[in-house]
Design a protein around this motif. Structure first.
Motif, mmCIF file in Angstrom:
data_model
loop_
_atom_site.group_PDB
_atom_site.id
_atom_site.type_symbol
_atom_site.label_atom_id
_atom_site.label_comp_id
_atom_site.label_asym_id
_atom_site.label_seq_id
_atom_site.Cartn_x
_atom_site.Cartn_y
_atom_site.Cartn_z
ATOM 1 N N THR A 180 0.836 -1.204 0.000
ATOM 2 C CA THR A 180 0.000 0.000 0.000
ATOM 3 C C THR A 180 0.870 1.254 0.000
ATOM 4 N N LEU A 181 1.910 1.234 0.823
ATOM 5 C CA LEU A 181 2.784 2.406 0.937
ATOM 6 C C LEU A 181 3.574 2.654 -0.343
ATOM 7 N N LEU A 182 3.791 1.611 -1.110
ATOM 8 C CA LEU A 182 4.535 1.765 -2.363
ATOM 9 C C LEU A 182 3.777 2.614 -3.371
ATOM 10 N N HIS A 183 2.451 2.535 -3.303
ATOM 11 C CA HIS A 183 1.639 3.221 -4.311
ATOM 12 C C HIS A 183 1.289 4.643 -3.898
ATOM 13 N N ASP A 184 0.861 5.437 -4.875
ATOM 14 C CA ASP A 184 0.604 6.852 -4.599
ATOM 15 C C ASP A 184 -0.608 7.039 -3.690
ATOM 16 N N SER A 185 -1.472 6.040 -3.647
ATOM 17 C CA SER A 185 -2.593 6.083 -2.710
ATOM 18 C C SER A 185 -3.040 4.656 -2.423
ATOM 19 N N GLU A 186 -3.823 4.504 -1.376
ATOM 20 C CA GLU A 186 -4.355 3.191 -1.042
ATOM 21 C C GLU A 186 -5.225 2.662 -2.191
ATOM 22 N N ARG A 187 -6.002 3.542 -2.815
ATOM 23 C CA ARG A 187 -6.855 3.128 -3.931
ATOM 24 C C ARG A 187 -6.017 2.581 -5.086
ATOM 25 N N HIS A 188 -4.895 3.251 -5.375
ATOM 26 C CA HIS A 188 -3.998 2.737 -6.415
ATOM 27 C C HIS A 188 -3.508 1.333 -6.068
ATOM 28 N N LEU A 246 -5.685 -5.739 2.455
ATOM 29 C CA LEU A 246 -5.263 -5.331 3.800
ATOM 30 C C LEU A 246 -5.775 -3.911 4.040
ATOM 31 N N VAL A 247 -6.606 -3.713 5.078
ATOM 32 C CA VAL A 247 -7.359 -2.451 5.175
ATOM 33 C C VAL A 247 -6.942 -1.537 6.331
ATOM 34 N N ASP A 248 -5.803 -1.834 7.006
ATOM 35 C CA ASP A 248 -5.489 -0.996 8.168
ATOM 36 C C ASP A 248 -4.217 -0.165 8.034
ATOM 37 N N THR A 249 -3.825 0.142 6.785
ATOM 38 C CA THR A 249 -2.603 0.939 6.647
ATOM 39 C C THR A 249 -2.837 2.379 7.110
ATOM 40 N N TYR A 250 -3.995 2.934 6.742
ATOM 41 C CA TYR A 250 -4.295 4.317 7.154
ATOM 42 C C TYR A 250 -5.582 4.334 7.997
ATOM 43 N N ASP A 251 -6.731 4.360 7.321
ATOM 44 C CA ASP A 251 -8.010 4.467 8.022
ATOM 45 C C ASP A 251 -8.883 3.296 7.573
ATOM 46 N N VAL A 252 -9.266 2.448 8.522
ATOM 47 C CA VAL A 252 -9.926 1.194 8.161
ATOM 48 C C VAL A 252 -11.255 1.434 7.454
ATOM 49 N N GLU A 253 -12.060 2.341 7.974
ATOM 50 C CA GLU A 253 -13.387 2.552 7.385
ATOM 51 C C GLU A 253 -13.285 3.003 5.927
ATOM 52 N N ARG A 254 -12.390 3.942 5.709
ATOM 53 C CA ARG A 254 -12.203 4.447 4.343
ATOM 54 C C ARG A 254 -11.681 3.329 3.427
ATOM 55 N N ALA A 255 -10.775 2.521 3.985
ATOM 56 C CA ALA A 255 -10.184 1.444 3.186
ATOM 57 C C ALA A 255 -11.232 0.406 2.794
ATOM 58 N N VAL A 256 -12.126 0.066 3.729
ATOM 59 C CA VAL A 256 -13.154 -0.939 3.424
ATOM 60 C C VAL A 256 -14.101 -0.400 2.350
ATOM 61 N N ARG A 257 -14.445 0.873 2.475
ATOM 62 C CA ARG A 257 -15.328 1.488 1.469
ATOM 63 C C ARG A 257 -14.670 1.424 0.085
ATOM 64 N N ALA A 298 10.599 5.924 -3.970
ATOM 65 C CA ALA A 298 10.635 6.959 -5.006
ATOM 66 C C ALA A 298 9.236 7.498 -5.224
ATOM 67 N N ASP A 299 9.174 8.799 -5.436
ATOM 68 C CA ASP A 299 7.892 9.461 -5.627
ATOM 69 C C ASP A 299 7.546 9.430 -7.113
ATOM 70 N N GLY A 300 7.350 8.244 -7.638
ATOM 71 C CA GLY A 300 7.033 8.113 -9.058
ATOM 72 C C GLY A 300 7.899 7.058 -9.702
ATOM 73 N N PRO A 301 7.602 6.762 -10.945
ATOM 74 C CA PRO A 301 8.234 5.614 -11.596
ATOM 75 C C PRO A 301 9.657 5.863 -12.100
ATOM 76 N N ASP A 302 10.078 7.128 -12.279
ATOM 77 C CA ASP A 302 11.376 7.366 -12.905
ATOM 78 C C ASP A 302 12.532 6.960 -11.998
ATOM 79 N N VAL A 349 7.740 7.192 3.927
ATOM 80 C CA VAL A 349 6.388 6.631 4.037
ATOM 81 C C VAL A 349 6.275 5.900 5.363
ATOM 82 N N ALA A 350 5.036 5.825 5.855
ATOM 83 C CA ALA A 350 4.804 5.176 7.151
ATOM 84 C C ALA A 350 3.348 4.782 7.254
ATOM 85 N N LYS A 351 3.101 3.610 7.864
ATOM 86 C CA LYS A 351 1.712 3.231 8.103
ATOM 87 C C LYS A 351 1.244 3.861 9.399
ATOM 88 N N ARG A 352 -0.073 3.947 9.547
ATOM 89 C CA ARG A 352 -0.614 4.564 10.759
ATOM 90 C C ARG A 352 -1.466 3.573 11.541
#
Lengths: 442, 442
Positions: free
Chosen positions: A207-215, A231-242, B330-334, B342-345
């Motif tokens: 999840t952290l690798l991508h620009d957003s959880e949705r990505h 996996l739905v608990d990286t940031y906010d669980v409710e938002r992730a489940v939605r 990296a902040d992007g593919p290049d 980055v960090a999980k919460r």
């Protein structure tokens, strides 16, 4: 089974004193005396109701590989560990004796003779360390796993502790957990070597690798399909489940929660999934679970448990405390010399001489009520289950069986125990061990 | 290092999700993003003052062997674990990134970044499970061993726990214990593979094999010489000691006591040996010793301790609870995209983003007083000891060193800690961990 750059064999996975005893016995003419060694635990880990035999299959492989090749012999002689005559003896060594044991997956109790090794003193003493390493580890893991499986009450358990134990112990732990009722493992080597079903999808890093959880969710769904576990608990669980249900639809396989109060979170996520029209999406929980944590979630809407650390460390009992003791030996050097029981009298650690047989005694309802151990010829009653099966006969492995068979046996063996066996609270063994004296069997 | 019939490689000693994450990232175009993972422990085991880094040498070997051969790829594709493009990617995989770490034998504290792995996400994520397996096991053993070595106050410690742990974990445990100051091991494979000095003479079975204890002693002395260690507690200790000196003379190397109240027995046996004119015969004690048992014998006339179960099970902490976390990417593919922390919460398990450097800060007397961790470019002060050393550079191992070097470093690292570090009683870390914010280093 190969154990790596130890020359392909397992013979150096042993304590030095096994070889110095061999040398001294060869020298004194006692090495060829017939001997019987037994493996047993003086007690179960604190508060446990039963133990589980595991590792037998691995042990049979390891015994077959227990030979000394040239580099091993060169190491032993060049370091002065054994002399030349002993090295020559080792060069042609293969275990040629007999081994019986409780079959893999069966339960055991204090003093249960779970393995009986019969051969010359020389060949039987050499196996001591390897036998104990394999059984002490695998029995400890299987015994903990069985309690977790009872606590899970039929919900699937995922073994995921590889990262918390030695890399090869991890493979054996996955195998032992499967015997005791775990559904799957994360460990790929266990999948390859033992055909334990494997599972696993993604970690927080994905999840952290991508620009957003949705990505990240989109990427996982595109590659692994909608039946995957998000996996739905990286940031906010409710938002992730939605987001998960929005992106995957109601066919989403599962969501995983790895942190927080799992009972609270599981309920919230279940309700949210139902409200979002995804009643078939499962809720999987992970994160420092042990048998007590699993039991505490019995009333929560949980569809599967991932267990790591507590499984691979035996949930407080990382070793089974099994010992390997000489219990009988020939009374003299001749091949037909009569066997006599022997026992040490060390303070606090005495042993009971004589070769044992064992039965599990059942009541009229098929429930076990005693572990009966006898030094005489076994004369099992009609409701006694004889516990020893042949594993090695004159050096040839005869006790190999499938892992599925051991898994079925374990389920059956637990079913025949009295209900107290399944209590997680601390207590004594589920059934008492009774000794019956008799004439020596050998 | 070869890990057996896994195709010679270590690549399947991993969790399935590392490969499914790889596949999804390859699919989504994020696999090639530069990434930094770090290994650290959120806390030390309950009451411990410091941890010990161990396993680095084994890990470097395992990373070199982390490749996927045809049977491994066939397993992965035939079981639907990875798709064809991923299998093709794996076929030519070799780790090509950089790794820094605390050198082996050094001490660590909560949040110490003991390993930093930098590469593409794909190659760095693949190593997660193997890195953690090796370090979690070996650090746990070395950390327990170090406390035992402190408790022994210079008296030699013998590692003899092989039989109480998985057969391959036993070899690693012997290695880790040696780093932390144990003198010898009973494990022959550790002797062969890592040149750890081995020791061992005889068990109770050897005495029981013979027609009398005297016969057994004679046999052992004839074969192993008078410098050997005779085990004196099979029947009656006093009688055994008398026989031992009578048969071996005053040059008898040692006697071993494996049962009873060791403090009482050691005193009695010492007095008896002195009275029999064998003042140079050493007294070695074994039997369920841990760091507390060793410390309790400090005033007893003991010349060496054998330690088994408690060593190989980490004396109550069988795993080091190390985690492997993505801290920057990296902040992007290049290829030249800037790195971002980055960090999980996740509730209760948040991580701290950004790549870290670390120094151990000393006072004017050379005593450590803080572990200073920085996310900025390290600017060590004159009394700061920089803690990271290069281990792998562009895929090539550069951090290999002798086990003796790690052993010396450990002794030095403990010496520079404040005296509280050496207390066996439960307490907090010997020095605090301080975080210093700064611009990202990468």
């Amino acid at each position: 089974m190969d154990h790596g750059d130890l020359g392909g064999g397992t013979a150096l996975l042993t304590d030095r004193y096994e070889l110095t005893m061999l040398q001294a016995a060869l020298n004194s003419g006692t090495a060829g005396r017939r001997a019987v060694f037994e493996v047993f635990a003086r007690h179960l880990p604190d508060g446990r109701r039963y133990g589980v035999v595991a590792g037998t299959g691995r042990l049979l492989d390891a015994i077959e590989a227990f030979t000394f090749d040239d580099p091993a012999l060169e190491f032993l002689t060049s370091h002065g560990i054994v002399d030349e005559p002993t090295a020559q003896w080792l060069e042609s060594f293969r275990f040629s004796g007999n081994i019986w044991g409780y079959p893999e997956g069966d339960c055991y109790f204090p003093d249960s003779p779970i393995l009986v090794v019969e051969g010359t003193f020389a060949e039987a003493v050499l196996l001591e360390t390897l036998v104990l390493s394999v059984l002490n580890h695998d029995c400890a893991i299987a015994s903990a796993a069985s309690r977790m499986a009872q606590a899970a009450q039929g919900r699937p358990l995922i073994e995921m502790g590889s990262r918390r134990t030695h890399e090869m112990a991890a493979v054996a732990a996955a195998r032992a957990a499967y015997i005791s009722g775990f559904a799957t493992t994360s460990n790929l080597a266990a999948g390859r070597r033992y055909a334990v079903p494997t599972t696993g999808t993604s970690a927080h890093a994905f999840t952290l690798l991508h620009d957003s959880e949705r990505h990240a969710f989109k990427a996982q769904l595109a590659s692994l399909g909608e039946a995957t576990t998000l996996l739905v608990d990286t940031y906010d669980v409710e938002r992730a489940v939605r987001a998960a249900v929005e992106l995957a639809g109601p066919a989403l396989g599962a969501v995983r929660i790895d942190s927080g109060d799992l009972a609270v979170m599981a309920r919230r996520v279940r309700d949210q999934l139902d409200a979002l029209g995804a009643p078939d999406t499962r809720v999987v929980v992970t994160g420092d679970l042990d048998e007590y944590g699993i039991a505490a979630l019995a009333a929560s809407p949980v569809d599967g448990y991932g267990v790591g650390t507590s499984l691979v460390t035996g949930s407080g009992a990382p070793t089974a405390s099994l010992v390997y003791k000489l219990v009988a030996r020939a009374d003299g050097p001749d091949a037909d010399a009569p066997m006599r029981p022997v026992a040490k009298r060390s303070a606090g650690k005495p042993t009971r001489g004589g070769r044992k047989s064992a039965v599990r005694r059942m009541d009229a309802h098929g429930t076990a009520f005693a572990e009966v151990i006898s030094t005489g010829e076994p004369t099992p009653g009609p409701r006694d289950r004889v516990l020893h099966v042949p594993l090695v006969r004159e050096g040839a492995v005869v006790g190999r069986e499938s892992l599925e068979r051991a898994r079925e046996r374990h389920a059956q063996s637990v079913r025949e125990l009295p209900p107290t066996a399944l209590q997680l609270s601390k207590g004594g063994p589920a059934i008492p061990t009774e000794f019956v004296e008799g004439g020596p069997r050998s």
